[in-house]
Design a protein around this motif. Structure first.
Motif, PDB file in Angstrom:
ATOM      1  N   LEU A  98    -118.189 -64.948 -43.434  1.00 39.89           N
ATOM      2  CA  LEU A  98    -116.890 -65.536 -43.776  1.00 39.89           C
ATOM      3  C   LEU A  98    -115.796 -64.496 -44.043  1.00 39.89           C
ATOM      4  O   LEU A  98    -114.703 -64.586 -43.461  1.00 39.89           O
ATOM      5  CB  LEU A  98    -117.063 -66.460 -44.983  1.00 39.89           C
ATOM      6  CG  LEU A  98    -115.858 -67.321 -45.365  1.00 39.89           C
ATOM      7  CD1 LEU A  98    -115.522 -68.308 -44.251  1.00 39.89           C
ATOM      8  CD2 LEU A  98    -116.144 -68.079 -46.665  1.00 39.89           C
ATOM      9  N   TRP A 101    -113.679 -62.574 -41.130  1.00 34.61           N
ATOM     10  CA  TRP A 101    -112.574 -63.155 -40.381  1.00 34.61           C
ATOM     11  C   TRP A 101    -111.239 -62.583 -40.838  1.00 34.61           C
ATOM     12  O   TRP A 101    -110.219 -62.730 -40.145  1.00 34.61           O
ATOM     13  CB  TRP A 101    -112.576 -64.671 -40.522  1.00 34.61           C
ATOM     14  CG  TRP A 101    -113.650 -65.342 -39.736  1.00 34.61           C
ATOM     15  CD1 TRP A 101    -114.895 -65.691 -40.169  1.00 34.61           C
ATOM     16  CD2 TRP A 101    -113.579 -65.758 -38.368  1.00 34.61           C
ATOM     17  NE1 TRP A 101    -115.613 -66.292 -39.157  1.00 34.61           N
ATOM     18  CE2 TRP A 101    -114.821 -66.340 -38.042  1.00 34.61           C
ATOM     19  CE3 TRP A 101    -112.592 -65.684 -37.384  1.00 34.61           C
ATOM     20  CZ2 TRP A 101    -115.096 -66.851 -36.769  1.00 34.61           C
ATOM     21  CZ3 TRP A 101    -112.861 -66.200 -36.119  1.00 34.61           C
ATOM     22  CH2 TRP A 101    -114.098 -66.771 -35.817  1.00 34.61           C
ATOM     23  N   SER A 102    -111.217 -61.921 -41.982  1.00 33.90           N
ATOM     24  CA  SER A 102    -109.976 -61.302 -42.455  1.00 33.90           C
ATOM     25  C   SER A 102    -109.709 -59.960 -41.773  1.00 33.90           C
ATOM     26  O   SER A 102    -108.607 -59.410 -41.890  1.00 33.90           O
ATOM     27  CB  SER A 102    -110.038 -61.100 -43.972  1.00 33.90           C
ATOM     28  OG  SER A 102    -111.016 -60.128 -44.313  1.00 33.90           O
ATOM     29  N   ARG A 187    -112.273 -64.423 -48.113  1.00 36.13           N
ATOM     30  CA  ARG A 187    -113.003 -65.678 -47.884  1.00 36.13           C
ATOM     31  C   ARG A 187    -112.035 -66.827 -47.613  1.00 36.13           C
ATOM     32  O   ARG A 187    -112.300 -67.696 -46.779  1.00 36.13           O
ATOM     33  CB  ARG A 187    -113.886 -65.996 -49.091  1.00 36.13           C
ATOM     34  CG  ARG A 187    -115.107 -65.094 -49.207  1.00 36.13           C
ATOM     35  CD  ARG A 187    -115.816 -65.306 -50.515  1.00 36.13           C
ATOM     36  NE  ARG A 187    -117.024 -64.503 -50.609  1.00 36.13           N
ATOM     37  CZ  ARG A 187    -117.532 -64.060 -51.759  1.00 36.13           C
ATOM     38  NH1 ARG A 187    -116.918 -64.339 -52.912  1.00 36.13           N
ATOM     39  NH2 ARG A 187    -118.629 -63.328 -51.760  1.00 36.13           N
ATOM     40  N   GLY A 190    -111.019 -66.685 -44.182  1.00 35.18           N
ATOM     41  CA  GLY A 190    -112.118 -67.075 -43.313  1.00 35.18           C
ATOM     42  C   GLY A 190    -112.351 -68.566 -43.260  1.00 35.18           C
ATOM     43  O   GLY A 190    -112.875 -69.091 -42.277  1.00 35.18           O
ATOM     44  N   LEU A 535    -116.993 -62.939 -33.538  1.00 33.91           N
ATOM     45  CA  LEU A 535    -116.142 -62.266 -34.515  1.00 33.91           C
ATOM     46  C   LEU A 535    -115.575 -60.959 -33.982  1.00 33.91           C
ATOM     47  O   LEU A 535    -114.470 -60.559 -34.350  1.00 33.91           O
ATOM     48  CB  LEU A 535    -116.955 -61.978 -35.781  1.00 33.91           C
ATOM     49  CG  LEU A 535    -116.731 -62.880 -36.985  1.00 33.91           C
ATOM     50  CD1 LEU A 535    -117.732 -62.538 -38.080  1.00 33.91           C
ATOM     51  CD2 LEU A 535    -115.315 -62.756 -37.516  1.00 33.91           C
TER      52      LEU A 535
END
Length: 548
Positions: A98, A101-102, A187, A190, A535
């Motif tokens: 999670l 994704w940042s 998070r 994400g 990702l």
């Protein structure tokens, strides 16, 4: 009637804490078995609901607010073809990935190259190119077996994976702990839904290999990691991921000779662990700072507060490593293999004793006497040399159905349960007087063939510097394992008097045979690497299998 059972459970729990007489009319194990079965049944129903690729894809989209990654159809064929019980619930993967994704795909790829090419980082690299997988240069020979084991898993499905590099942690200890405020922002980013519309791309990008900088034999002295071997890590790394208001962040001093009841209360029912997941959350347990070698004095701690793409075999609460199935178990480094000399008899025919053998490898005690706080040392001490009465929940009279916590003097503890719990020679990871002091304190038990464990009804499994590789073979046996664990692994969820002990042992054995097979390790890793492939793809926000 919908609220009757939860209300009864609440009242039963409350009676353990608020009974003025100190007596209860049931044993907590009965309640925990009931709850465990109910929770397991509910979990399994949602985790294995899909019986087709279309249904699995729709449930994926509903659960994770994004379409499944490319080649999810190949994953489903692989999993269903190997009789996978769990199809829909891979929340461990979702949670681990999670925050990444940042980071942009290029940032992830650069960080991967950095940690693989930095010398003495305790990191090894794996390369996947054109449907083949191999070890990258720079991996020390002492840990080659770990990468070879990971490759043996990946080779089963590598033809469906995109080109990429992986950075695998070669140390026992986890590596990445991002501070609370930073990781929560990551998070949150994400969790943003990524539902692809008309402009869908269903295949991984072509020419992905050029996005990964080449790894050569050349190693660089710079490092992204801080060395804290032989030093306390709880406050700098262990609790850094906890909210500022949590006990682990606010409380530092207490009487270590006494049990921290407030630390155990949230996940306990009397003296019994009632919430295994919550027990792994360190944020309400500041006492752990003095109760495990990993926090007191780890042997090889190299940590980072930066979110780095490190794949580890296990991690403690608050760490952000990405878990993958352990090659230790896949390669049968320690295997369940009963034989004519050491058979695995029925539970009824085993010795009525709690059995453990191990070494002092949990942490390093370099002459500072920190070994007294380590969990393995405390286990051996309590099993062999208890110095104070222990409060144990016992019937108030023979045959009675009421129970009360009763102080039992040390001399009587062996009468309740025989123990055969010892360290084996020699004392390791020590220095100065701590080596001799531990040898004097504990003595040594006989070294045993690993297969000898199956002769005992009760097996204790305790973490060392990292996760324990024994737990899976213990589960596969007809014995009942007791687990003391700080570290969490890839595994999916599963949920002592003689009858109950045998039942738990058999159900654990049956469950391990269904979801902890080598095939299940492959299924988990396959799905993890498809997610990681997306990702790290430059078109990841458009990428996925479109499901109407």
């Amino acid at each position: 009637m919908l609220f009757a059972v939860p209300l009864l459970l609440f009242l039963a729990r409350a009676s353990l804490w608020y009974s003025h007489s100190g007596q209860v009319n049931f044993h907590p194990i009965d309640l925990l078995i009931y709850e465990g079965k109910a929770q397991h049944t509910a979990w399994l129903a949602q985790a294995s609901a899909s019986n087709s690729f279309f249904t699995a894809s729709r449930k994926y989209k509903q659960r994770y607010q994004r379409p499944p990654p490319p080649n999810f159809n190949k994953w489903y064929e692989y999993a269903s073809g190997r009789s996978a019980v769990v199809i829909d619930d891979f929340d461990n993967i979702y949670d681990d990935l999670l925050p990444f994704w940042s980071l942009s795909p290029s940032e992830i790829r650069q960080h991967t190259w950095d940690v693989i090419t930095q010398s003495n980082n305790g990191v090894g690299g794996i390369s996947i190119r054109d449907g083949k997988v191999d070890v990258l240069p720079g991996t020390p020979g002492t840990h080659r077996w770990m990468l070879d084991g990971a490759i043996r898993i990946i080779e089963n499905f590598v033809e469906w994976l995109p080109d990429m590099d992986l950075a695998l942690n070669l140390n026992d200890e986890p590596r990445v702990a991002v501070p609370y405020r930073d990781i929560e922002k990551m998070r949150s980013k994400g969790r943003q839904p990524r539902l692809i519309g008309a402009n869908k791309i269903t295949k991984f990008s072509d020419e992905r290999a050029v996005g990964w900088a080449p790894v050569t034999e050349e190693q660089f002295p710079d490092t992204n990691f801080e060395m804290l071997s032989f030093q306390r890590t709880f406050y700098e790394y262990g609790s850094v991921g906890c909210p500022p208001s949590s006990p682990a962040r606010r409380q530092r001093l207490w009487d270590t000779s006494q049990l921290c009841v407030t630390c155990t209360y949230p996940h306990s029912l009397g003296q019994f662990v009632s919430n295994w997941t919550l027990s792994g959350d360190i944020c309400h347990q500041p006492d752990l700072a003095d109760l495990h070698g990993f926090y007191l004095s780890p042997a090889a701690f190299q940590g980072s507060h930066k979110l780095l793409p490190i794949f580890s075999q296990s991690k403690a609460g608050g760490f952000n490593d990405i878990r993958f199935p352990s090659p230790w178990n896949y390669m049968d480094k320690v295997a369940y293999a009963p034989n004519e000399v050491y058979p695995d008899p029925s539970f009824h025919d085993k010795k009525v004793s709690l059995f453990w053998r191990g070494v002092t490898s949990e942490g390093v005690s370099p002459g500072t006497r920190v070994w007294k706080g380590m969990s393995r040392q405390r286990l051996v001490h309590l099993a062999n040399s208890p110095t104070a009465p222990q409060h144990i929940l016992l019937p108030i009279a023979e045959g009675a159905k009421q129970f009360a916590y009763t102080p039992v003097p040390p001399s009587d503890l062996k009468r309740l349960l025989s123990t055969d719990v010892h360290f084996v020679d020699p004392i390791v990871r020590c220095g100065g007087r701590d080596c001799a002091d531990q040898a004097t304190e504990f003595g040594f038990g006989d070294k045993v063939d690993f297969q000898e464990h199956w002769g005992y009804k009760f097996l204790f499994d305790a973490d060392g510097a990292g996760f324990s590789g024994r737990f899976l073979p213990f589960l596969q046996s007809r014995s009942l394992p007791f687990k003391s664990a700080l570290f969490r692994e890839w595994r999916v969820k599963w949920a002592p008097r003689e009858r109950e002990a045998e039942m738990i042992a058999e159900e654990g054995r049956e469950w391990a045979g269904k979801v902890l097979r080598k095939e299940d390790m492959e299924i988990y890793f396959f799905r993890l690497l498809l997610e990681w492939g997306r990702l790290t793809d430059d078109r990841r926000d458009e990428l996925g299998m479109y499901i109407p």
